[in-house]
Design a protein around this motif. Structure first.
Motif, mmCIF file in Angstrom:
data_model
loop_
_atom_site.group_PDB
_atom_site.id
_atom_site.type_symbol
_atom_site.label_atom_id
_atom_site.label_comp_id
_atom_site.label_asym_id
_atom_site.label_seq_id
_atom_site.Cartn_x
_atom_site.Cartn_y
_atom_site.Cartn_z
ATOM 1 N N LEU A 24 0.825 -1.203 0.000
ATOM 2 C CA LEU A 24 0.000 0.000 0.000
ATOM 3 C C LEU A 24 0.864 1.259 0.000
ATOM 4 C CD1 LEU A 24 -2.787 1.372 0.220
ATOM 5 C CD2 LEU A 24 -2.506 1.231 2.705
ATOM 6 N N PHE A 25 1.882 1.277 0.846
ATOM 7 C CA PHE A 25 2.765 2.440 0.893
ATOM 8 C C PHE A 25 3.591 2.565 -0.389
ATOM 9 C CE2 PHE A 25 2.354 2.214 5.650
ATOM 10 C CZ PHE A 25 1.644 3.396 5.748
ATOM 11 N N ARG A 26 3.927 1.451 -1.013
ATOM 12 C CA ARG A 26 4.645 1.507 -2.289
ATOM 13 C C ARG A 26 3.776 2.140 -3.371
ATOM 14 N NH1 ARG A 26 8.532 -3.604 -3.479
ATOM 15 N NH2 ARG A 26 10.137 -2.977 -2.002
ATOM 16 N N ILE A 27 2.495 1.795 -3.382
ATOM 17 C CA ILE A 27 1.578 2.412 -4.339
ATOM 18 C C ILE A 27 1.455 3.901 -4.057
ATOM 19 C CG2 ILE A 27 -0.854 2.495 -5.074
ATOM 20 C CD1 ILE A 27 -0.894 -0.575 -4.651
ATOM 21 N N LEU A 28 1.366 4.260 -2.771
ATOM 22 C CA LEU A 28 1.278 5.679 -2.404
ATOM 23 C C LEU A 28 2.546 6.446 -2.784
ATOM 24 C CD1 LEU A 28 -0.491 5.486 1.073
ATOM 25 C CD2 LEU A 28 -1.460 6.234 -1.110
ATOM 26 N N ILE A 29 3.696 5.804 -2.645
ATOM 27 C CA ILE A 29 4.954 6.441 -3.048
ATOM 28 C C ILE A 29 4.973 6.662 -4.553
ATOM 29 C CG2 ILE A 29 7.443 6.033 -3.270
ATOM 30 C CD1 ILE A 29 7.273 4.679 -0.503
ATOM 31 N N PHE A 30 4.532 5.674 -5.319
ATOM 32 C CA PHE A 30 4.476 5.821 -6.776
ATOM 33 C C PHE A 30 3.541 6.962 -7.171
ATOM 34 C CE2 PHE A 30 2.455 4.719 -10.833
ATOM 35 C CZ PHE A 30 3.574 4.784 -11.649
ATOM 36 N N VAL A 31 2.353 6.986 -6.581
ATOM 37 C CA VAL A 31 1.393 8.059 -6.877
ATOM 38 C C VAL A 31 1.953 9.414 -6.435
ATOM 39 C CG1 VAL A 31 -0.910 8.946 -6.293
ATOM 40 C CG2 VAL A 31 -0.603 6.537 -6.838
ATOM 41 N N GLY A 32 2.628 9.432 -5.289
ATOM 42 C CA GLY A 32 3.243 10.670 -4.801
ATOM 43 C C GLY A 32 4.314 11.186 -5.743
ATOM 44 N N ASN A 33 5.089 10.284 -6.336
ATOM 45 C CA ASN A 33 6.112 10.686 -7.301
ATOM 46 C C ASN A 33 5.477 11.307 -8.537
ATOM 47 O OD1 ASN A 33 8.473 11.016 -8.711
ATOM 48 N ND2 ASN A 33 8.804 8.857 -9.071
ATOM 49 N N VAL A 34 4.435 10.677 -9.049
ATOM 50 C CA VAL A 34 3.763 11.208 -10.235
ATOM 51 C C VAL A 34 3.141 12.573 -9.937
ATOM 52 C CG1 VAL A 34 1.842 10.817 -11.822
ATOM 53 C CG2 VAL A 34 3.361 8.934 -11.231
ATOM 54 N N ILE A 35 2.501 12.710 -8.787
ATOM 55 C CA ILE A 35 1.875 13.985 -8.420
ATOM 56 C C ILE A 35 2.932 15.064 -8.221
ATOM 57 C CG2 ILE A 35 0.603 15.155 -6.570
ATOM 58 C CD1 ILE A 35 -1.103 12.607 -6.342
ATOM 59 N N THR A 36 4.049 14.718 -7.596
ATOM 60 C CA THR A 36 5.129 15.694 -7.398
ATOM 61 C C THR A 36 5.680 16.187 -8.728
ATOM 62 O OG1 THR A 36 5.739 14.631 -5.320
ATOM 63 C CG2 THR A 36 7.389 16.041 -6.329
ATOM 64 N N MET A 37 5.897 15.264 -9.657
ATOM 65 C CA MET A 37 6.421 15.668 -10.960
ATOM 66 C C MET A 37 5.408 16.532 -11.724
ATOM 67 S SD MET A 37 9.418 14.444 -10.978
ATOM 68 C CE MET A 37 10.272 13.765 -12.337
ATOM 69 N N MET A 38 4.127 16.200 -11.621
ATOM 70 C CA MET A 38 3.102 17.006 -12.286
ATOM 71 C C MET A 38 3.017 18.400 -11.674
ATOM 72 S SD MET A 38 0.040 14.289 -13.007
ATOM 73 C CE MET A 38 -1.129 15.577 -13.360
ATOM 74 N N LEU A 39 3.096 18.487 -10.351
ATOM 75 C CA LEU A 39 3.048 19.800 -9.699
ATOM 76 C C LEU A 39 4.262 20.649 -10.062
ATOM 77 C CD1 LEU A 39 1.647 18.888 -6.169
ATOM 78 C CD2 LEU A 39 0.474 20.067 -8.039
ATOM 79 N N LEU A 40 5.429 20.025 -10.171
ATOM 80 C CA LEU A 40 6.610 20.772 -10.602
ATOM 81 C C LEU A 40 6.450 21.270 -12.031
ATOM 82 C CD1 LEU A 40 9.607 18.833 -9.098
ATOM 83 C CD2 LEU A 40 8.985 21.197 -8.696
ATOM 84 N N GLU A 41 5.855 20.447 -12.886
ATOM 85 C CA GLU A 41 5.626 20.866 -14.269
ATOM 86 C C GLU A 41 4.646 22.038 -14.322
ATOM 87 O OE1 GLU A 41 6.855 20.352 -18.148
ATOM 88 O OE2 GLU A 41 7.506 19.212 -16.406
#
Length: 135
Positions: A100-117
């Motif tokens: 569950l935390f691995r999925i959250l980390i993956f989603v967090g990475n995608v959201i972080t990259m989108m917010l930076l963009e």
């Protein structure tokens, strides 16, 4: 006419973020080997550079600002910031054993990259011509 102070603040924010992530990457005990970190960083850089080049040059959906400081912001985000963030999330992904935390980390990475963009678009480093984030 844009103010010079506003441009310098943008560059200072991104440089501070890059230095902060670089210090964090160098000083904490990591599970990845140095060569793995370099390999992941280069793969992220090659991927983002290729996608960015296709969107900017071939499809002309995005253009880079003509200001020199904003160009350097573009270089800093693509060359340093994105690989550092990705390496940080991959190292965190390896440390965590819960699925569950691995999925959250993956989603967090995608959201972080989108917010930076989105932040790069908001600062005016990249100029959108018929481009949406959902593409």
């Amino acid at each position: 006419m844009r103010s010079c102070i506003g441009e310098s603040i943008k560059l200072a924010i991104f440089m501070f973020l890059c230095v902060l992530l670089l210090i964090h990457t160098v000083t904490y005990k990591r599970t990845l080997h140095l060569f793995e970190i370099i390999f992941i960083g280069m793969m992220v850089w090659i991927t983002t550079h290729s996608v960015s080049s296709i969107l900017i040059e071939n499809l002309e959906l995005i253009s880079v600002s003509q200001d020199l400081e904003e160009f350097w912001l573009h270089v800093l985000t693509r060359l340093i910031l994105y690989p550092l963030i990705t390496v940080l999330f991959i190292d965190l992904f390896i440390r965590i054993q819960s699925k569950l935390f691995r999925i959250l980390i993956f989603v967090g990475n995608v959201i972080t990259m989108m917010l930076l963009e989105l932040l790069v678009f908001h600062f005016g480093v990249l100029i959108s011509h018929q481009y949406s984030m959902w593409m």
